[in-house]
Motif scaffolding. Structure first.
Motif, PDB file in Angstrom:
ATOM      1  N   PHE A   1       0.837 -11.088  -9.313  1.00 22.95           N
ATOM      2  CA  PHE A   1       0.039 -12.005  -8.503  1.00 22.95           C
ATOM      3  C   PHE A   1       0.647 -12.107  -7.115  1.00 22.95           C
ATOM      4  O   PHE A   1       1.855 -12.228  -6.952  1.00 22.95           O
ATOM      5  CB  PHE A   1      -0.021 -13.402  -9.124  1.00 22.95           C
ATOM      6  N   ALA A   2      -0.220 -12.047  -6.087  1.00 25.47           N
ATOM      7  CA  ALA A   2       0.234 -12.150  -4.703  1.00 25.47           C
ATOM      8  C   ALA A   2      -0.371 -13.378  -4.035  1.00 25.47           C
ATOM      9  O   ALA A   2      -1.583 -13.584  -4.089  1.00 25.47           O
ATOM     10  CB  ALA A   2      -0.155 -10.902  -3.916  1.00 25.47           C
ATOM     11  N   VAL A   3       0.496 -14.168  -3.397  1.00 28.50           N
ATOM     12  CA  VAL A   3       0.044 -15.358  -2.681  1.00 28.50           C
ATOM     13  C   VAL A   3      -0.510 -14.992  -1.307  1.00 28.50           C
ATOM     14  O   VAL A   3      -1.603 -15.423  -0.930  1.00 28.50           O
ATOM     15  CB  VAL A   3       1.204 -16.365  -2.516  1.00 28.50           C
ATOM     16  N   SER A   4       0.249 -14.198  -0.530  1.00 29.00           N
ATOM     17  CA  SER A   4      -0.160 -13.928   0.844  1.00 29.00           C
ATOM     18  C   SER A   4       0.111 -12.508   1.325  1.00 29.00           C
ATOM     19  O   SER A   4      -0.434 -12.094   2.349  1.00 29.00           O
ATOM     20  CB  SER A   4       0.545 -14.900   1.800  1.00 29.00           C
ATOM     21  N   ILE A   5       0.958 -11.748   0.600  1.00 27.93           N
ATOM     22  CA  ILE A   5       1.340 -10.407   1.020  1.00 27.93           C
ATOM     23  C   ILE A   5       1.102  -9.423  -0.120  1.00 27.93           C
ATOM     24  O   ILE A   5       1.400  -9.722  -1.275  1.00 27.93           O
ATOM     25  CB  ILE A   5       2.830 -10.350   1.430  1.00 27.93           C
ATOM     26  N   LEU A   6       0.608  -8.248   0.195  1.00 23.91           N
ATOM     27  CA  LEU A   6       0.413  -7.220  -0.832  1.00 23.91           C
ATOM     28  C   LEU A   6       1.751  -6.790  -1.430  1.00 23.91           C
ATOM     29  O   LEU A   6       2.770  -6.759  -0.723  1.00 23.91           O
ATOM     30  CB  LEU A   6      -0.256  -5.991  -0.224  1.00 23.91           C
ATOM     31  N   PRO A   7       1.779  -6.418  -2.700  1.00 28.46           N
ATOM     32  CA  PRO A   7       3.017  -5.910  -3.299  1.00 28.46           C
ATOM     33  C   PRO A   7       3.371  -4.542  -2.731  1.00 28.46           C
ATOM     34  O   PRO A   7       2.495  -3.799  -2.257  1.00 28.46           O
ATOM     35  CB  PRO A   7       2.676  -5.824  -4.789  1.00 28.46           C
ATOM     36  N   GLY A   8       4.657  -4.198  -2.769  1.00 26.53           N
ATOM     37  CA  GLY A   8       5.120  -2.938  -2.200  1.00 26.53           C
ATOM     38  C   GLY A   8       4.403  -1.721  -2.745  1.00 26.53           C
ATOM     39  O   GLY A   8       4.154  -0.764  -2.007  1.00 26.53           O
ATOM     40  N   VAL A   9       4.039  -1.733  -4.024  1.00 26.73           N
ATOM     41  CA  VAL A   9       3.399  -0.561  -4.630  1.00 26.73           C
ATOM     42  C   VAL A   9       2.000  -0.314  -4.084  1.00 26.73           C
ATOM     43  O   VAL A   9       1.425   0.747  -4.307  1.00 26.73           O
ATOM     44  CB  VAL A   9       3.333  -0.681  -6.170  1.00 26.73           C
ATOM     45  N   LEU A  10       1.433  -1.289  -3.354  1.00 25.23           N
ATOM     46  CA  LEU A  10       0.097  -1.121  -2.780  1.00 25.23           C
ATOM     47  C   LEU A  10       0.117  -1.017  -1.260  1.00 25.23           C
ATOM     48  O   LEU A  10      -0.923  -0.827  -0.638  1.00 25.23           O
ATOM     49  CB  LEU A  10      -0.808  -2.303  -3.176  1.00 25.23           C
ATOM     50  N   GLN A  11       1.279  -1.130  -0.637  1.00 30.74           N
ATOM     51  CA  GLN A  11       1.356  -1.155   0.815  1.00 30.74           C
ATOM     52  C   GLN A  11       1.327   0.242   1.430  1.00 30.74           C
ATOM     53  O   GLN A  11       1.994   1.152   0.958  1.00 30.74           O
ATOM     54  CB  GLN A  11       2.638  -1.866   1.266  1.00 30.74           C
ATOM     55  N   THR A  12       0.558   0.377   2.498  1.00 31.77           N
ATOM     56  CA  THR A  12       0.598   1.588   3.305  1.00 31.77           C
ATOM     57  C   THR A  12       1.787   1.485   4.261  1.00 31.77           C
ATOM     58  O   THR A  12       2.389   0.418   4.423  1.00 31.77           O
ATOM     59  CB  THR A  12      -0.684   1.750   4.123  1.00 31.77           C
ATOM     60  N   ASP A  13       2.102   2.586   4.940  1.00 31.93           N
ATOM     61  CA  ASP A  13       3.214   2.583   5.884  1.00 31.93           C
ATOM     62  C   ASP A  13       3.004   1.553   6.995  1.00 31.93           C
ATOM     63  O   ASP A  13       3.926   0.820   7.359  1.00 31.93           O
ATOM     64  CB  ASP A  13       3.387   3.973   6.507  1.00 31.93           C
TER      65      ASP A  13
END
Length: 280
Positions: A109-121
């Motif tokens: 669950f994410a409050v305000s920031i995407l988790p690292g596994v879904l982040q683009t550069d």
């Protein structure tokens, strides 16, 4: 017991080993950095940073070098080990990273920031830069964070579920192009059969995880652990009662979230709202 014999003088640290191999292959070919850069059409300073371990580059760079040197898969394999190396992360994250790499399933669950596994550069760079990280450290942290995306595309990828607070998707990056790329990446990821993404609408109201990001890991032995995180602190939770308490809060919140199909439509609507790049 006899001492373990050193088979090679090369570094056993994945990032440094990748750098050593890149440099060794160039030196064996008998060309300088500038000559190699000319052959590949790249910037020679970028190649120098690869050889010094200051950057890992992208998987495309590793593949291109493999093709150039006739070493199919060697540098790409070393690159994958380097970006997945948990020692790149701060001490408090390392045990969690080791467990994550072995987990059979993950739910988040994410409050305000995407988790690292879904982040683009681009997303990772802006988020990390807001935390005051700069220069070479920023480059290394971006590579370490976005390298985690490999977790979801490997042949043995775990089942992954994430619930994103609507605020996550309502908080764009300053760079509209980078934000569009991030949303497009999400729209692509949710098409994978082992990935489930749901959006928790703002109208859902208060819930038990209103201020806490959490990632649950189901391990091979059946045990579940959780990692909770705020803006300033992260904690690995392994005690059964605490994990169960967090999971009850997660399950209650999931009942309030949009369905996966509705959530994908929500992401596509967010994409439509991103300003198009001006024509040139």
């Amino acid at each position: 017991m006899p001492q373990r014999r050193t088979v090679t003088s090369r570094s056993q640290e994945p990032r440094q080993r990748f750098a050593e191999e890149v440099k060794s292959l160039r030196e064996k070919s008998g060309v300088s950095l500038r000559q190699l850069a000319d052959q590949l059409g790249w910037d020679w300073s970028t190649l120098g940073k690869l050889e010094r371990g200051q950057t890992l580059g992208s998987p495309e760079v590793a593949q291109a070098l493999d093709q150039h040197y006739g070493t199919p898969g060697l540098l790409l394999a070393l690159w994958e080990l380097a970006v997945a190396d948990p020692t790149q992360f701060k001490e408090q994250y390392r045990r969690y990273m080791l467990l994550e790499s072995e987990a059979m399933s993950l739910w988040h669950f994410a409050v305000s920031i995407l988790p690292g596994v879904l982040q683009t550069d681009g997303y990772a760079r802006e988020v990390l830069a807001m935390g005051g990280i700069m220069g070479e450290e920023l480059t290394q942290q971006v590579e370490a964070r976005t390298g985690r995306r490999a977790l979801l595309v490997s042949e043995a990828a775990p089942t992954f579920r994430t619930i994103l607070s609507e605020a996550v998707l309502r908080t764009p990056l300053r760079d509209a192009k980078a934000w569009r790329e991030q949303l497009e990446h999400l729209a692509e990821v949710v098409e994978r059969p082992h990935v489930t993404l749901q959006v928790l609408p703002q109208g859902a109201g208060l819930h038990g995880l209103v201020s806490t990001d959490v990632m649950f890991l189901r391990l091979n032995n059946g045990q579940a652990v959780a990692y909770t995180e705020t803006a300033y602190h992260g904690e690995l939770v392994e005690e059964n009662k605490e994990v169960e308490r967090l999971q009850r809060a997660y399950d209650s919140m999931r009942d309030l979230a949009l369905s996966p199909a509705e959530s994908r439509k929500f992401i596509l609507r967010m994409l439509e709202e991103v300003p198009c790049e001006p024509s040139t």
